[in-house]
Design an enzyme around this catalytic site. Structure first.
Site, PDB file in Angstrom:
ATOM      1  N   ILE A 120       0.877  -1.188   0.018  1.00  0.00           N
ATOM      2  CA  ILE A 120      -0.049  -0.157  -0.118  1.00  0.00           C
ATOM      3  C   ILE A 120       0.901   1.145  -0.013  1.00  0.00           C
ATOM      4  O   ILE A 120       1.709   1.297   0.905  1.00  0.00           O
ATOM      5  CB  ILE A 120      -0.972  -0.073   1.344  1.00  0.00           C
ATOM      6  CG1 ILE A 120      -1.721  -1.479   1.437  1.00  0.00           C
ATOM      7  CG2 ILE A 120      -1.690   1.323   1.313  1.00  0.00           C
ATOM      8  CD1 ILE A 120      -2.641  -1.511   0.318  1.00  0.00           C
ATOM      9  N   GLU A 121       0.667   2.030  -0.861  1.00  0.00           N
ATOM     10  CA  GLU A 121       1.435   3.386  -1.052  1.00  0.00           C
ATOM     11  C   GLU A 121       0.359   4.451  -0.790  1.00  0.00           C
ATOM     12  O   GLU A 121      -0.599   4.567  -1.347  1.00  0.00           O
ATOM     13  CB  GLU A 121       1.875   3.498  -2.581  1.00  0.00           C
ATOM     14  CG  GLU A 121       2.709   4.877  -2.553  1.00  0.00           C
ATOM     15  CD  GLU A 121       3.095   4.993  -4.313  1.00  0.00           C
ATOM     16  OE1 GLU A 121       3.530   5.966  -4.672  1.00  0.00           O
ATOM     17  OE2 GLU A 121       2.884   4.195  -4.869  1.00  0.00           O
TER      18      GLU A 121
END
Length: 128
Positions: A120-121
């Site tokens: 997850i960015e």
């Protein structure tokens, strides 16, 4: 043909309740139910539909697998506050903050993993 936007993405997960609790607690998304026993995570005007591994809904990806997705999410919360929140939730920041190029403009991003190992960015758009 002209695509306008992404409406939803499907995540195949090992544990629906654990995933929903993580995304609600860490990212402020809202767990929702729809259709016949379907679950999703809503945010903005998009959602992440969830499939339980081994019990996916049809049609599905050819090889649905927990932990195979990389998502970039944008926020208007300053990254320093995002990082502090992640640490307060015992989420390990794997990388960042780093500069990236997004779909609309430059990004400043942090990376971490969800319970299934999806990357997850979370990003701030730069130069807005």
């Amino acid at each position: 043909m002209r695509v306008l936007r992404i409406d939803h993405v499907v995540l195949t997960v090992a544990d629906l309740d654990r995933t929903i609790a993580f995304y609600e607690r860490v990212l402020g998304m809202t767990g929702v139910s729809f259709g016949e026993a379907r679950r999703a995570l809503a945010f903005g005007d998009q959602k992440l539909n969830l499939h339980q591994a081994g019990r996916e809904f049809e049609p599905k990806a050819l090889r649905p697998t927990p932990g195979a997705i990389e998502l970039c999410l944008t926020t208007d919360v300053p990254l320093a506050e995002v990082a502090a929140h992640l640490r307060s939730q015992s989420v390990v920041i794997e990388h960042g903050p780093v500069d990236k190029i997004g779909a609309r403009r430059a990004l400043r991003s942090l990376y971490f993993r969800d319970p299934d190992g999806n990357l997850i960015e979370v990003s701030n758009e730069v130069g807005v």
